[in-house]
Scaffold this active site. Structure first.
Site, PDB file in Angstrom:
ATOM      1  N   LYS A 122      46.304  31.498  21.630  1.00 41.53           N
ATOM      2  CA  LYS A 122      45.973  32.625  20.791  1.00 41.53           C
ATOM      3  C   LYS A 122      46.735  33.772  21.241  1.00 41.53           C
ATOM      4  O   LYS A 122      46.257  34.331  22.343  1.00 41.53           O
ATOM      5  CB  LYS A 122      44.425  32.829  20.795  1.00 41.53           C
ATOM      6  CG  LYS A 122      43.997  33.848  19.662  1.00 41.53           C
ATOM      7  CD  LYS A 122      42.564  34.616  19.859  1.00 41.53           C
ATOM      8  CE  LYS A 122      42.903  35.830  20.764  1.00 41.53           C
ATOM      9  NZ  LYS A 122      43.566  36.953  20.187  1.00 41.53           N
TER      10      LYS A 122
ATOM     11  N   GLU B 113      44.921  36.146  34.993  1.00 34.66           N
ATOM     12  CA  GLU B 113      45.995  37.281  35.349  1.00 34.66           C
ATOM     13  C   GLU B 113      45.607  38.369  34.878  1.00 34.66           C
ATOM     14  O   GLU B 113      45.464  38.563  33.307  1.00 34.66           O
ATOM     15  CB  GLU B 113      47.415  36.809  34.888  1.00 34.66           C
ATOM     16  CG  GLU B 113      47.869  35.498  35.380  1.00 34.66           C
ATOM     17  CD  GLU B 113      48.310  35.296  36.840  1.00 34.66           C
ATOM     18  OE1 GLU B 113      48.202  36.412  37.285  1.00 34.66           O
ATOM     19  OE2 GLU B 113      48.294  34.544  37.397  1.00 34.66           O
TER      20      GLU B 113
ATOM     21  N   CYS C 128      51.277  44.879  33.747  1.00 39.12           N
ATOM     22  CA  CYS C 128      50.351  44.825  34.839  1.00 39.12           C
ATOM     23  C   CYS C 128      50.709  45.053  36.267  1.00 39.12           C
ATOM     24  O   CYS C 128      50.018  45.557  37.102  1.00 39.12           O
ATOM     25  CB  CYS C 128      49.640  43.363  34.818  1.00 39.12           C
ATOM     26  SG  CYS C 128      50.959  42.291  34.940  1.00 39.12           S
TER      27      CYS C 128
ATOM     28  N   GLU D  99      43.194  51.246  35.907  1.00 38.62           N
ATOM     29  CA  GLU D  99      44.611  51.024  35.175  1.00 38.62           C
ATOM     30  C   GLU D  99      44.456  52.094  34.017  1.00 38.62           C
ATOM     31  O   GLU D  99      43.747  52.104  32.716  1.00 38.62           O
ATOM     32  CB  GLU D  99      44.273  49.701  34.676  1.00 38.62           C
ATOM     33  CG  GLU D  99      45.672  48.873  34.663  1.00 38.62           C
ATOM     34  CD  GLU D  99      45.706  47.530  34.148  1.00 38.62           C
ATOM     35  OE1 GLU D  99      44.531  47.313  33.395  1.00 38.62           O
ATOM     36  OE2 GLU D  99      46.591  46.789  34.257  1.00 38.62           O
TER      37      GLU D  99
HETATM   38  P1  NAD Z   1      42.521  42.121  26.486  1.00 39.26           P
HETATM   39  O1  NAD Z   1      41.983  41.587  27.587  1.00 39.26           O
HETATM   40  O2  NAD Z   1      42.068  43.083  25.431  1.00 39.26           O
HETATM   41  O3  NAD Z   1      43.101  41.038  25.339  1.00 39.26           O
HETATM   42  C1  NAD Z   1      43.881  39.915  25.989  1.00 39.26           C
HETATM   43  C2  NAD Z   1      43.495  38.728  24.950  1.00 39.26           C
HETATM   44  O4  NAD Z   1      42.147  38.388  24.789  1.00 39.26           O
HETATM   45  C3  NAD Z   1      43.930  39.076  23.594  1.00 39.26           C
HETATM   46  O5  NAD Z   1      44.428  37.850  23.031  1.00 39.26           O
HETATM   47  C4  NAD Z   1      42.543  39.143  22.729  1.00 39.26           C
HETATM   48  O6  NAD Z   1      42.271  38.957  21.270  1.00 39.26           O
HETATM   49  C5  NAD Z   1      41.546  38.248  23.620  1.00 39.26           C
HETATM   50  N1  NAD Z   1      40.133  38.505  23.854  1.00 39.26           N
HETATM   51  C6  NAD Z   1      39.530  39.578  23.454  1.00 39.26           C
HETATM   52  N2  NAD Z   1      38.147  39.514  23.790  1.00 39.26           N
HETATM   53  C7  NAD Z   1      37.915  38.120  24.033  1.00 39.26           C
HETATM   54  C8  NAD Z   1      36.851  37.414  24.302  1.00 39.26           C
HETATM   55  N3  NAD Z   1      35.853  37.876  24.370  1.00 39.26           N
HETATM   56  N4  NAD Z   1      37.075  35.965  24.420  1.00 39.26           N
HETATM   57  C9  NAD Z   1      38.405  35.380  24.614  1.00 39.26           C
HETATM   58  N5  NAD Z   1      39.508  36.413  24.216  1.00 39.26           N
HETATM   59  C10 NAD Z   1      39.225  37.533  23.904  1.00 39.26           C
HETATM   60  O7  NAD Z   1      44.069  42.742  26.939  1.00 39.26           O
HETATM   61  P2  NAD Z   1      45.182  43.305  26.359  1.00 39.26           P
HETATM   62  O8  NAD Z   1      44.697  44.986  26.124  1.00 39.26           O
HETATM   63  O9  NAD Z   1      45.939  42.536  25.374  1.00 39.26           O
HETATM   64  O10 NAD Z   1      46.516  43.520  27.469  1.00 39.26           O
HETATM   65  C11 NAD Z   1      46.445  44.554  28.549  1.00 39.26           C
HETATM   66  C12 NAD Z   1      45.771  43.703  29.832  1.00 39.26           C
HETATM   67  O11 NAD Z   1      46.295  42.633  30.137  1.00 39.26           O
HETATM   68  C13 NAD Z   1      45.900  44.924  30.891  1.00 39.26           C
HETATM   69  O12 NAD Z   1      44.582  44.989  31.626  1.00 39.26           O
HETATM   70  C14 NAD Z   1      47.075  44.293  32.008  1.00 39.26           C
HETATM   71  O13 NAD Z   1      46.855  44.585  33.106  1.00 39.26           O
HETATM   72  C15 NAD Z   1      46.497  42.788  31.560  1.00 39.26           C
HETATM   73  N6  NAD Z   1      47.810  41.940  32.173  1.00 39.26           N
HETATM   74  C16 NAD Z   1      47.565  41.364  33.155  1.00 39.26           C
HETATM   75  C17 NAD Z   1      48.966  40.841  33.361  1.00 39.26           C
HETATM   76  C18 NAD Z   1      48.846  39.664  34.682  1.00 39.26           C
HETATM   77  O14 NAD Z   1      49.884  38.847  34.772  1.00 39.26           O
HETATM   78  N7  NAD Z   1      48.205  40.043  35.712  1.00 39.26           N
HETATM   79  C19 NAD Z   1      50.018  40.720  32.729  1.00 39.26           C
HETATM   80  C20 NAD Z   1      49.933  41.175  31.423  1.00 39.26           C
HETATM   81  C21 NAD Z   1      48.838  41.944  30.998  1.00 39.26           C
END
Ligand code: NAD
Length: 506
Positions: free
Chosen positions: A189, A264, A298, A398
């Site tokens: 997804k 991650e 990130c 962040e």
């Molecule tokens: P997010 O957590 O809002 O969403 C990530 C994914 O999770 C999306 O596909 C979203 O639809 C899904 N999601 C949302 N609620 C959910 C639930 N209750 N159950 C299952 N899935 C759900 O994150 P974002 O805003 O898309 O991305 C930004 C974040 O990602 C930042 O905090 C960033 O640091 C982190 N990030 C981490 C890494 C790493 O490798 N450590 C890399 C890239 C981004």
């Protein structure tokens, strides 16, 4: 002197909106409900996607389960799996432009960085292909003359892959080829904000000959799609990249079935600048580290910890470089920093900055939204704040935007304490010409990756991941591949020498 380097809108024929469908058991599936994505920079609809619900998610999980249990892929030879992965790598390279333009239109990131992200992902697929052929377990030939032990590695099963919007194609490629190399079947997804490059990946997988049902894609939101993927009892593992808050929800959902969880998550990554550092290189790396991917990364080096003797000089260097970084139309190949992903997020970035200023931080540069001629008002000025204390929200949380905070230190002990004074532990860096200082730092900081005299270099061979609330488990490299494997011990008696447990005739 002009304030910032701004690239106004270029002439570009925007493609028709991409129509995204689910991929289930090898077939493209539409939904009655759809959702649209507006380009953050151009304000027009750039994709229309099928909106997944619980039913379609069930179908996808069922298809993955059936595909896994059939053994067509899960029991295929490493040679055959590698052949498909290598074909995908070639297809990625042949489709870089199409995928990269769509990724820029949905995310707002500069086209040069989208091209790098998509083209660079091919190497992850090639590396994973090499593991498919060379991975093996252990044999134990020292258990006694009548015993032989073998540790087998087997695919863990059906894996849910949930990805964020900031590097949709790259992060998918940090997970998917490794899961496939191991023999798993998956349901993916992507983020609802950047779904299309994952659908394009689905097209490439079909063309490369991946058997139907081994990779299924469901488009939609966290609720209900993501949460069902995390708690379903037919799923053996969930691997998630995204925010720490959602990562915790995933862990809760997954606990229902005790499935494996790999996370991650976020970071508040520091770079320490020592007085003996090569300050030109350090200032350039700090500028890259905070503005790359519009700071929505990130691994963003969003806080720097500078020795107090050189702090004024170093901040002046970073500010001077920040004025030269090219902000503006992400479709312009010359642009280095594009648009913020949503207008709400732009407001959130600004609220962090305004709160810090109200609490005594000093504005060295920027500090408000940036207007770029001909584009949507969804950009944020390159921003540098000094006089920041370690307890301010902007130094701990962040921000996920082009915002740098500067803290100072007096000796290495204090610098290391400041680095470790964080809920996060994704990455950390140090700039010093003294190898002893670098090694002392590397061994004592709490982070999944440490960079010395560089920032954000990564290789498919090296594991990536975080400690503390930056995540659990590792991606890429041999360690990342092993996450998708289960270990089974096989114990074999050689000959008939065992003493009976029950004495006969007693
Ligand atoms: P997010 O957590 O809002 O969403 C990530 C994914 O999770 C999306 O596909 C979203 O639809 C899904 N999601 C949302 N609620 C959910 C639930 N209750 N159950 C299952 N899935 C759900 O994150 P974002 O805003 O898309 O991305 C930004 C974040 O990602 C930042 O905090 C960033 O640091 C982190 N990030 C981490 C890494 C790493 O490798 N450590 C890399 C890239 C981004």
């Amino acid at each position: 002197m002009k304030d910032f380097a701004i690239n106004t809108a270029i002439d570009f024929d925007l493609p028709a909106p991409f129509m995204g469908r689910h991929l289930i058991a090898g077939a493209w599936v539409e939904s009655a409900e759809t959702f649209e994505r507006l380009s953050p920079s151009h304000g027009v609809v750039v994709s229309v996607s099928a909106a997944g619900d619980a039913d379609v998610t069930e179908q996808a999980i069922h298809a993955a389960r059936q595909a896994f249990d059939s053994g067509e892929w899960s029991r295929a030879s490493g040679k055959d799996r590698a052949a498909v992965l290598l074909k995908v790598a070639d297809l990625i390279e042949a489709n870089v432009d199409r995928i990269a333009v769509q990724e820029t239109l949905e995310s707002g990131k500069p086209i040069s960085q989208s091209r790098g992200e998509v083209g660079g992902a091919a190497d992850l697929w090639r590396y994973a292909a090499s593991l498919a052929r060379t991975s093996h377990g252990d044999s134990h030939n020292t258990l006694g003359s009548d015993m032989l032990g073998v540790v087998l590695k087997e695919p863990i099963g059906v894996v849910s892959i949930i990805t964020p919007w900031n590097f949709p194609f790259w992060i998918l490629s940090q997970k998917l080829p490794f899961a496939l190399a191991a023999g798993c079947a998956v349901v993916v997804k992507p983020s609802e904000m950047t779904p299309s490059s994952t659908v394009m990946m689905g097209e490439l997988l079909i063309e490369a000959g991946l058997p139907a049902g081994v990779c299924n894609i469901v488009l939609g939101h966290g609720q209900p799609v993501g949460s069902l993927m995390a708690n379903h009892d037919a799923v053996d593992m969930v691997t998630f990249t995204g925010s720490t808050a959602v990562g915790k929800l995933i862990t809760q959902s997954a606990s229902n079935t005790l499935k494996k969880v790999a996370l991650e998550l976020g970071g508040k990554n520091p770079q320490v600048i020592c007085p003996d550092a090569d300050l030109d290189s350090a200032a350039d790396a700090v500028t890259f580290g905070v503005y790359f991917n519009v700071g929505q990364c990130c691994n963003s080096s969003s806080r720097i910890i500078v020795h107090e003797d050189i702090a004024d000089d170093f901040v002046a260097r970073v500010v001077a470089l920040s004025r030269k970084v090219k902000f503006g139309d992400p479709l312009d190949p010359d642009t280095q920093v594009g648009a913020i992903v949503t207008s709400d997020h732009n407001i959130k970035i600004d609220s962090y900055v305004q709160e810090a200023l109200a609490n005594g931080a000093k504005l060295e540069l920027g500090g408000k939204a940036l207007a770029v001629g001909g584009l949507v008002d969804q950009f944020y000025q390159p921003t540098v704040l000094s006089n920041v204390s370690a307890d301010m929200a902007i130094a701990r949380e962040e921000v996920f935007g082009p915002v740098l905070v500067v803290l100072t230190y007096r000796d290495l002990e204090e610098a290391i304490a400041l680095v470790n004074d964080s809920e996060y532990g994704l990455s950390a860096g140090i700039w010093s010409e003294n190898v002893h200082t670098c090694l002392e730092f590397a061994r004592r900081v709490e982070a999944g990756t440490v960079w010395t005299n560089t920032w954000m270099d990564g290789f498919p061979e090296l594991a990536f991941g975080g400690v503390k609330q930056s995540g659990q488990g590792r991606e890429i490299g041999r360690y990342g591949y092993d996450e998708f494997l289960e270990v089974k011990s096989l114990v074999m008696r050689v000959g008939r020498s065992r003493e009976p447990w029950v004495q006969q005739g007693v």
